[in-house]
Design an enzyme around this catalytic site. Structure first.
Site, PDB file in Angstrom:
ATOM      1  N   GLN A  45       0.837  -1.196   0.000  1.00 56.59           N
ATOM      2  CA  GLN A  45       0.000   0.000   0.000  1.00 56.59           C
ATOM      3  C   GLN A  45       0.874   1.250   0.000  1.00 56.59           C
ATOM      4  OE1 GLN A  45      -3.222   0.679   3.163  1.00 56.59           O
ATOM      5  NE2 GLN A  45      -1.540   1.962   3.875  1.00 56.59           N
ATOM      6  N   GLY A  46       0.754   2.079  -1.014  1.00 52.45           N
ATOM      7  CA  GLY A  46       1.557   3.298  -1.089  1.00 52.45           C
ATOM      8  C   GLY A  46       0.753   4.521  -0.699  1.00 52.45           C
ATOM      9  N   TYR A  47       0.596   4.738   0.611  1.00 44.02           N
ATOM     10  CA  TYR A  47      -0.208   5.865   1.089  1.00 44.02           C
ATOM     11  C   TYR A  47       0.667   6.926   1.769  1.00 44.02           C
ATOM     12  CZ  TYR A  47      -4.792   3.551   0.455  1.00 44.02           C
ATOM     13  OH  TYR A  47      -5.921   2.963  -0.045  1.00 44.02           O
ATOM     14  N   SER A  48       1.175   6.583   2.974  1.00 45.26           N
ATOM     15  CA  SER A  48       1.869   7.584   3.794  1.00 45.26           C
ATOM     16  C   SER A  48       3.142   8.077   3.122  1.00 45.26           C
ATOM     17  CB  SER A  48       2.237   6.997   5.146  1.00 45.26           C
ATOM     18  OG  SER A  48       1.088   6.628   5.849  1.00 45.26           O
ATOM     19  N   SER A  52       4.544  -1.611   4.224  1.00 46.01           N
ATOM     20  CA  SER A  52       4.733  -3.000   4.657  1.00 46.01           C
ATOM     21  C   SER A  52       4.885  -3.896   3.431  1.00 46.01           C
ATOM     22  CB  SER A  52       3.528  -3.497   5.455  1.00 46.01           C
ATOM     23  OG  SER A  52       3.253  -2.637   6.508  1.00 46.01           O
ATOM     24  N   GLU A  64      -9.312  -1.327   6.569  1.00 41.68           N
ATOM     25  CA  GLU A  64      -8.150  -1.546   7.424  1.00 41.68           C
ATOM     26  C   GLU A  64      -8.562  -1.487   8.894  1.00 41.68           C
ATOM     27  OE1 GLU A  64      -4.918   1.263   7.051  1.00 41.68           O
ATOM     28  OE2 GLU A  64      -3.535  -0.140   8.003  1.00 41.68           O
TER      29      GLU A  64
END
Lengths: 397, 370
Positions: A125-128, A160, A246
């Site tokens: 997951q490429g969010y923060s 992660s 989530e």
């Protein structure tokens, strides 16, 4: 109040037990590591019998059953009892797939859902970003138009499993002139695209491998515009669906952890006396039991709301905040009971339970912060749950 | 599977809360405090009669004795509503504890009392403190010699006993005496606490003739304590709910620095923390009441946990809600202290948290033999 399951669920439970009795694998199935063939086989077998991807339509590689929460509870109970993983705790199945089912194009669903559920394609997951944590919508990783493609430049963090992933679902700013929340798009990005650099980020618990954390650097990374999920500029809205998945997946087994703690306190002796014989330690254990029981029954209450299709309101919003803190507090007592030996780590002599409680403590602390910090949770509880006003924006200097 | 209140229970909740909001505004509680002073019982007999007409006094009394024959979860709903409105009534002793014990011991006299309770005519106080905490050398004893059977000694912090017509007195964990409150040799002294909405008293016995003494009543006494603990936890939780509501309402209204104070994160987080404790506690309370009605193996220790846990969150919420109000919350005029004090007094009435947790551990076999 009726805590019995309807009779037709007894038959379902029996069927699950039978399946497990015949098919329980002999060795351990490392669900988190690598792309091992035996894991793919196990997941495929589960899908065939409807114990994984149960409600995903057949045309996307699922089992195609109607959603039924009690069936889910029964499957989880029986698989837990057998000590066998029911599927794969990973971001692809838990976050990307529900998002694609709601917002994906027909082509995206057909291409990605089945291999994701079988564990053939792993996702991160490429969010923060370093500058965008709690204020995620301020993210700056940019996607510049270049013909039919975007060119991505920027940096993601707390990613992660990035080092083990085939694909990334990433939030990038595609509309630099739009307002903060309206300029973001949700894109599916192959991790082998040139220009991506994954740097491992060791966490405080030192556990690289299963729980690997990374930062990911993007330098002119080319991705087709067709990989956008939903419409351009709708990424924030779409990501919020995923964030909800989530938070609701953080359903800690508080009672199980408490029982493990009680077992430790019976076994661990101080000056030849079991820790549980100490009224001081025992009182702390009992305080935690009351909290664990509260959260257990609160979970039943939330499940009932879900079954009836009712909103749980503020009662649902407090779950993540409470469970993560409770988890941390239980490991804190375990460590105190072990005293000076409680800090032993990394399979040292005299270490208890292979360092479980220190790892549990640090992991719980990560959960208090991750997926929306405790402070952000309190804002959400107060604003959405109690109707208190949002903090006014500071005047521009 | 349905973990929650039934339609009937939601209706009951609505009815009782509606009635109390209508009839027992906080001004009436203030008046009652004034009227009672230090010499009489603050319980509001007029309100109690009206509640009896609604079937509240006999909520757990069997239908054969004119009660509603409902379960403890239903009583919990009422108790929560009474705590929410800080209503001074003898509900805990008269409508929950006494009927539980009387039904368990059975017999003509007990049935007469049950009928009187259900009609609202009889207020019954209970004296049980000495079962779990003996102080001031208190304790009521049967005078030696079987034929005599008179009661001597004293019981302190007896619940709803000062203005009661009848008394249930636990002599020890297995012996229960039924006493007429006007019996010769019995003296009642009001023990004034910080809480002006609950009636506690000392009972002094000097050769008092009991109406009956039940020996081997261990199960009846234990069940009475379980029911009382769960109902008292509900009272405290109801008071907590009101304190959170009042804090949130105040935070939405009060302005400082040109903003409502509820827009400051410091205040917002105080409110969030309070509700984050209230909601799971409600789930625990519902389960404890359900266990009392249907899972008797768990009920003895579950009732201890419910009261201990809710007493703990209650103390915190009582303090934090007052702090959200700032200085005005600390005044008599603001009335918030009625809730604060109700929670404070309830904390130790049927065993304080430390005592209850020790008991819960013991009952689960978690205390190793020395």
């Amino acid at each position: 109040m009726d805590l019995e399951f309807d009779a037709r669920y007894d038959a379902f439970r029996e069927q699950v037990r039978e399946f497990l009795a015949h098919n329980k694998p002999g060795g351990a199935i490392g669900m988190a590591e690598g792309r091992a063939e035996h894991r793919i086989q196990w997941l495929s077998l589960l899908i065939e019998h409807g114990y994984w991807a149960r409600t995903i339509p057949k045309e996307y590689g699922g089992y195609g059953a109607e959603p039924d929460l009690l069936e889910t509870v029964i499957m989880d109970e029986e698989f837990n009892k057998a000590g066998v993983p029911r599927g794969m705790m990973a971001q692809g199945p838990s976050m990307l797939v529900p998002t694609l089912l709601t917002h994906g194009s027909e082509e995206q669903r057909e291409r990605w859902i089945a291999p994701t559920m079988r564990g053939e394609v792993m996702w991160c997951q490429g969010y923060s970003e370093p500058g965008s944590g709690s204020d995620l919508a301020s993210l700056q990783t940019a996607a510049r138009e270049d013909g039919d493609d975007f060119l991505i430049n920027g940096q993601k963090i707390w990613t992660s499993g990035a080092d083990q992933s085939d694909m990334c679902f990433i939030l990038v700013r595609t509309e630099p002139d739009a307002k903060k929340h309206e300029g973001i798009s949700y894109i599916l990005l192959p991790m082998d695209t040139p220009g991506i650099e994954v740097q491992p980020l060791r966490t405080m618990s030192g556990d690289i491998g299963d729980n690997s954390f990374n930062q990911v650097l993007f330098s002119d990374v080319r991705v087709p515009k067709a990989n956008v999920v939903g419409a351009r500029g709708e990424g924030w809205k779409i990501a919020n669906t995923t964030l909800k998945h989530e938070r609701s997946s953080l359903n800690a087994n508080a009672e199980g952890t408490w029982m493990r703690l009680a077992r430790l306190m019976k076994k661990e002796t101080i000056n030849g006396v079991p820790a549980i014989a100490s009224p001081v330690y025992r009182d702390r254990l009992m305080r935690l039991q009351a909290r664990a029981l509260s959260m257990k029954h609160h979970g039943m209450r939330m499940l009932t709301c879900n079954l009836k299709g009712e909103s749980s309101g503020v009662a649902g919003l407090i779950v993540k905040l409470q469970n993560c803190q409770l988890s941390f507090d239980m490991s804190a007592l375990a460590i105190d009971v072990m005293g000076e030996l409680g800090a032993l780590y990394d399979h040292t002599k005299y270490e208890r339970e292979r360092g479980y409680w220190q790892a549990h403590s640090m992991f719980s602390l990560g959960l208090i912060i991750g997926g929306g910090t405790a402070q952000i949770q309190k804002n959400i509880i107060a604003e959405r749950g109690l109707g208190l006003p949002r903090e006014p924006k500071p005047a521009k200097a | 599977m349905d973990f929650g209140l039934s339609e009937d229970q939601l209706l009951l909740e609505q009815t009782v809360r509606g009635f109390l909001a209508d009839q027992v505004a906080i001004e009436r509680v203030r008046d009652q405090r004034q009227k009672a002073g230090s010499k009489s019982c603050p319980n509001d007999r007029a309100i109690w009669s009206q509640l009896a007409e609604l079937g509240i006094a006999g909520i757990v009394v069997p239908e054969e004795q004119g009660g509603s024959g409902l379960g403890l979860l239903d009583a919990v709903i009422v108790s929560q509503a009474l705590g929410h409105a800080v209503t001074p009534t003898p509900f805990l002793a008269t409508a929950v504890m006494a009927p539980t014990a009387l039904e368990a011991v059975g017999g003509k006299l007990a049935e007469d009392w049950l009928a009187g309770i259900a009609s609202g005519e009889l207020v019954v106080g209970v004296a049980v403190t000495e079962l779990f905490s003996v102080r001031e050398d208190a304790g009521v004893r049967l005078r030696p010699g079987r034929q005599d059977g008179k009661l001597d000694g004293k019981a302190i912090m007896a619940l709803d006993a000062f203005g009661a017509d009848r008394l249930l007195v636990a002599l020890d964990a297995t012996t229960l005496a039924l006493v007429d409150a006007s019996a010769p040799g019995l003296e009642k002294t009001r023990l004034l606490t910080v809480d002006a909405t609950r009636c506690t008293a000392e009972l002094s016995f000097d050769g008092v003739d009991p109406l009956a003494v039940f020996e081997g009543a261990g199960a009846a006494i234990a069940r009475m304590l379980e029911a009382g603990r769960i109902a008292l936890a509900a009272d405290t939780l109801g008071a907590c709910e009101s304190m959170v509501e009042q804090a949130v309402a105040y935070a939405k209204d009060r302005k400082q620095f040109d903003r409502v104070i509820g827009s400051f994160q410091a205040v917002k987080h105080m409110c969030a923390e309070m509700i984050a404790e209230v909601e799971p506690a409600r789930s625990l309370l519902w389960y404890a009441a359900h266990a009392f009605d249907g899972v008797p193996d768990e009920s003895p220790w579950m009732s201890c946990h419910a009261l201990a846990h809710i007493a703990e969150i209650g103390r915190e919420i009582a303090s934090v809600s007052t702090q959200v109000h700032g200085g005005i919350g600390w005044t008599d005029e603001q009335n918030l202290h009625f809730w604060f004090k109700r929670i404070a007094n309830a904390r130790h009435l049927l065993g304080g948290p430390e005592l209850l947790r020790a008991r819960a551990a013991d009952l689960q076999g978690l205390v190793p033999a020395a």
